[in-house]
Write an enzyme that holds these catalytic residues in place. Structure first.
Site, PDB file in Angstrom:
ATOM      1  N   PHE A  71      66.650  75.676  60.458  1.00 54.95           N
ATOM      2  CA  PHE A  71      65.565  75.001  59.597  1.00 54.95           C
ATOM      3  C   PHE A  71      65.284  75.529  58.182  1.00 54.95           C
ATOM      4  O   PHE A  71      64.696  74.844  57.296  1.00 54.95           O
ATOM      5  CB  PHE A  71      64.381  75.437  59.991  1.00 54.95           C
ATOM      6  CG  PHE A  71      63.680  76.653  60.172  1.00 54.95           C
ATOM      7  CD1 PHE A  71      63.014  77.080  59.185  1.00 54.95           C
ATOM      8  CD2 PHE A  71      64.138  77.785  61.291  1.00 54.95           C
ATOM      9  CE1 PHE A  71      62.686  78.308  58.902  1.00 54.95           C
ATOM     10  CE2 PHE A  71      63.457  79.092  60.993  1.00 54.95           C
ATOM     11  CZ  PHE A  71      62.866  79.432  59.796  1.00 54.95           C
TER      12      PHE A  71
ATOM     13  N   LYS B 271      73.323  67.185  63.587  1.00 53.30           N
ATOM     14  CA  LYS B 271      72.066  67.579  64.195  1.00 53.30           C
ATOM     15  C   LYS B 271      71.236  68.635  63.459  1.00 53.30           C
ATOM     16  O   LYS B 271      71.587  69.787  63.471  1.00 53.30           O
ATOM     17  CB  LYS B 271      72.365  68.171  65.643  1.00 53.30           C
ATOM     18  CG  LYS B 271      71.056  68.101  66.433  1.00 53.30           C
ATOM     19  CD  LYS B 271      71.061  69.495  67.551  1.00 53.30           C
ATOM     20  CE  LYS B 271      70.490  70.694  66.863  1.00 53.30           C
ATOM     21  NZ  LYS B 271      69.101  70.653  66.568  1.00 53.30           N
TER      22      LYS B 271
ATOM     23  N   GLU C 141      65.401  70.491  64.611  1.00 52.13           N
ATOM     24  CA  GLU C 141      64.108  69.769  65.048  1.00 52.13           C
ATOM     25  C   GLU C 141      62.898  70.107  64.365  1.00 52.13           C
ATOM     26  O   GLU C 141      61.798  69.265  64.546  1.00 52.13           O
ATOM     27  CB  GLU C 141      63.936  69.729  66.630  1.00 52.13           C
ATOM     28  CG  GLU C 141      63.744  71.409  67.334  1.00 52.13           C
ATOM     29  CD  GLU C 141      64.978  72.046  67.458  1.00 52.13           C
ATOM     30  OE1 GLU C 141      64.847  73.019  68.291  1.00 52.13           O
ATOM     31  OE2 GLU C 141      65.878  71.762  66.677  1.00 52.13           O
TER      32      GLU C 141
ATOM     33  N   CYS D 274      69.104  83.686  54.987  1.00 55.85           N
ATOM     34  CA  CYS D 274      70.091  84.580  55.485  1.00 55.85           C
ATOM     35  C   CYS D 274      70.612  85.705  54.569  1.00 55.85           C
ATOM     36  O   CYS D 274      71.070  86.543  54.629  1.00 55.85           O
ATOM     37  CB  CYS D 274      71.232  84.119  56.227  1.00 55.85           C
ATOM     38  SG  CYS D 274      72.234  83.104  55.121  1.00 55.85           S
TER      39      CYS D 274
ATOM     40  N   GLU E  66      66.911  91.634  62.512  1.00 49.50           N
ATOM     41  CA  GLU E  66      66.515  90.496  61.615  1.00 49.50           C
ATOM     42  C   GLU E  66      65.243  90.210  61.949  1.00 49.50           C
ATOM     43  O   GLU E  66      64.890  89.731  63.140  1.00 49.50           O
ATOM     44  CB  GLU E  66      67.696  89.505  61.639  1.00 49.50           C
ATOM     45  CG  GLU E  66      67.387  88.154  60.816  1.00 49.50           C
ATOM     46  CD  GLU E  66      68.525  87.083  60.717  1.00 49.50           C
ATOM     47  OE1 GLU E  66      68.653  86.854  59.555  1.00 49.50           O
ATOM     48  OE2 GLU E  66      68.801  86.735  61.762  1.00 49.50           O
TER      49      GLU E  66
END
Length: 500
Positions: free
Chosen positions: A157, A181, A184, A288, A391
Site C-alpha cells: 500500500f 494485484k 486492497e 521501506c 520493523e
C-alpha cells in the site's frame, strides 16, 4: 456501479472493466477507507482464482503479439503511456492523497519516482542491445533478449503508483505482458492508471486483478504466470518466493527493512537533524527506506535536542510547511502505539517525544476521525530492545548511543535486514570507512533516504530481498528477459560476384 453513492471498483482485463465473480455469483467486497477520516471511499472486490484465470488468459493471448514487436515499437507505446499519465498527473496525485494519506508533496514524489522508471524503460532500445562477435573463423555468436512471458506483480500500500511502476514499464518493455494485484488498501490509483492505459496499450498487455491473499496466492501459483515480482513484508516475501520457485517460476520478492543512520561526532548538526526527521517522518514512516534507528557515536545532546524540536513542530495536514499525514489504517495505528508502549514499559526506553500524546494529532484524530499519530523519538539503553530489532513501519525513531565507529557498525551489521544505511559525517575518510563496512545494500552519506536513481538499481540483501537481481535498473532488465544465444556458421560462397 456504486453502493450508496460510494464507487465499487472492478478488475481491468483486456482494457475493459470486468466485475469480479465468486462461486455464488458476485464477489465479496472490502471497504477502502480514507486514512484522513476513516470513512469508506470505495469498495474493492476480493477476486477469486476464476478472476485470476481470466486475467492470465488475456495476458497470455496478448503476449505473443506484444513480444513480436521490436523493442523500439514497444518503447513507442511506453512513451505514449508516459504522455497520457502526465496529462492526468493532478488527478492521480489527488487519488494518492485521498486513498493513502500522503501529503500533496509526497504524492507528487510518488508519481514522479514511478515515472522515472518509465522514462528509463523508454530507453530500452539503447539499454538492452545484444552483443555480436566473431568467435572463430567463419563463426559468429550473438545474443538477444527474449520475453519471459506473463508477469504477475503483487504490491503493497505504501506507494500506490511508484512501486507498481518499479516493475511494470521494464516488464512490458522487454516484451512481457502483466497482471497486477494492487494493495486492497489503495486500489484506486492503479485502477485509474489502467483506465488511462486502455487508450494507449493493446488489449491484454496490462491487466488488474483486485483482492487480498487469495488472489495473491492464485497469481503466484498460476501455471500461466512465468515470473512474479513482489514487494511487502519479509515474512510474506519469503512465502511468495518459496511458493513461486516451487511452481517453477522466476521470483523476485522484496521484504521489509530496519534502516540504520549513524551520526558521527563530526557531523553537521543542523543538516543531520533535519535529514533524520525528514527520513523517519516522511510518508508517516511508511516506506521501506525510512530511518528507523539512529546510532549516535559519543554524546551528542544538541543533535538530539534539534531532532526532537523539529519533529515536535510537524503538524497533521495534507499540505503546507511541516505537514505530516496519517498512517494507513487502524491496524497500523494500533501496531505503532503498541510498539511505543512496549519500548517504554517493557524495555525501559526513555520517550523523548511521544506521538501518542501529541495534542495536535490527537485533536485531528478526535475531530476528523482517521488514523493520526505524531512523531515519536525513543532513547534506548540496550541494542537488544524490540523496537531496535523489529520493523515498526511508522513515524518512530529509536536512538542508541554507541562508544565507537565499530560498535555502531556491529549494531547495523547484526540486523536481519539489509535495505539501507547512512552515515552523517564531514569526513570523506569516515564516510568511506562506513560505506565499505555497512551490511545494507543501499548506502547514504548525509542522505537519510538513499534511494538510487536510474540507471542504478533498487534492492536490498539478507531478509530484505528474496531472489536474484534488483527490482529496477539493469537488474530488472535481466530479471524480465531471457538471453537467447545464437551461433552461426555459413559455408563459403561458391558463386563469383562483385560482392565476393
Amino acid at each position: 456501479m456504486s453502493i450508496a453513492g460510494i464507487p465499487v471498483l472492478h478488475n481491468h482485463i483486456n482494457n475493459k472493466p470486468v466485475a469480479a465473480v465468486s462461486a455464488d455469483g458476485e464477489a465479496q467486497l472490502l471497504a477502502v477507507t480514507s486514512p484522513h477520516t476513516g470513512e469508506t471511499i470505495a469498495h474493492v472486490p476480493l477476486s477469486t482464482s476464476k478472476d485470476v484465470d481470466a486475467a492470465v488468459e488475456a495476458a497470455t493471448e496478448a503476449q505473443a503479439g506484444w513480444s513480436r514487436l521490436t523493442l523500439k515499437a514497444r518503447a513507442a507505446y511506453l512513451l505514449r503511456l508516459y504522455t497520457a499519465i502526465q496529462a492526468h498527473a493532478d488527478e492521480l496525485v489527488a487519488l494518492i492523497v485521498r486513498e493513502h494519506g500522503k501529503t500533496h508533496t509526497e504524492a507528487q514524489g510518488d508519481l514522479s519516482k514511478g515515472l522515472e522508471t518509465l522514462e528509463y524503460a523508454i530507453g530500452l532500445p539503447q539499454l538492452a542491445q545484444g552483443h555480436v562477435q566473431m568467435v572463430s573463423g567463419g563463426v559468429q555468436c550473438r545474443d538477444e533478449r527474449a520475453a519471459v512471458g506473463v508477469v504477475a506483480g503483487i504490491v503493497p500500500f505504501n506507494f500506490p503508483f511508484m512501486v507498481p511502476f518499479w516493475t511494470l514499464p521494464l516488464a512490458l518493455g522487454m516484451g512481457n505482458t502483466y497482471v497486477l494485484k494492487p494493495s486492497e488498501k489503495v486500489p484506486m490509483t492503479m485502477t485509474r492508471v489502467a483506465e488511462i492505459a486502455a487508450s494507449v496499450l493493446p488489449p491484454g498487455v496490462l491487466n488488474i486483478v483486485h483482492g487480498d491473499r487469495t488472489a495473491a496466492i492464485a497469481l503466484t501459483e498460476h501455471p500461466g504466470v512465468h515470473a512474479v515480482a513482489f514487494v511487502g513484508t519479509s515474512a510474506v516475501a519469503e512465502q511468495v518466493h518459496r511458493r513461486g520457485v516451487a511452481a517453477g517460476k522466476r521470483v523476485l520478492a522484496l521484504g521489509g527493512a530496519k534502516n540504520h543512520l549513524v551520526a558521527l561526532p563530526d557531523c553537521d548538526v543542523e543538516l543531520t537533524a533535519q535529514d533524520v526527521v525528514n527520513s523517519f517522518t516522511g510518508c508517516a514512516g511508511q516506506r521501506c527506506m525510512a530511518a528507523s534507528v539512529l546510532l549516535v557515536v559519543g554524546e551528542q545532546p544538541e543533535l538530539l535536542r534539534r531532532i526532537v524540536a523539529k519533529a515536535q513542530a510537524l503538524v497533521p495536514a495534507s499540505e503546507g510547511p511541516g505537514a505530516m499525514g496519517p498512517v494507513i489504517d487502524t491496524v497500523a495505528l494500533e501496531r505503532i502505539e503498541a510498539a511505543i508502549s512496549h519500548a517504554a514499559d517493557k524495555d525501559g526506553a526513555d520517550v523523548l517525544l511521544d506521538g501518542r500524546a501529541n495534542s495536535a494529532f490527537a485533536a485531528c484524530r478526535k475531530e476528523k476521525g482517521g488514523f493520526w499519530i505524531g512523531p515519536t523519538v525513543l532513547c534506548h539503553k540496550a541494542a537488544s530492545d524490540q523496537a531496535l530489532q523489529q520493523e515498526i513501519f511508522g513515524p518512530v525513531l529509536s536512538v542508541l548511543q554507541c562508544d565507537s565507529f565499530d560498535a555502531a557498525l556491529a549494531v547495523e551489521n547484526g540486523s536481519e535486514y539489509g535495505n539501507a544505511a547512512c552515515v552523517y559525517t564531514s569526513s570523506g575518510a569516515h564516510a568511506e570507512y562506513f560505506a565499505q563496512r555497512f551490511g545494507a545494500a543501499m548506502v547514504g552519506v548525509n542522505i537519510g533516504v538513499p534511494v538510487p536513481r536510474e540507471p542504478f538499481s533498487f534492492g536490498g540483501v539478507k531478509r530484505s530481498k528474496f531472489g536474484p537481481n534488483d527490482i529496477t535498473g539493469d537488474g530488472a532488465i535481466e530479471f524480465f528477459s531471457v538471453r537467447r544465444k545464437i551461433t552461426t556458421k555459413w559455408a563459403a560462397p561458391t558463386e563469383k560476384s562483385w560482392m565476393n
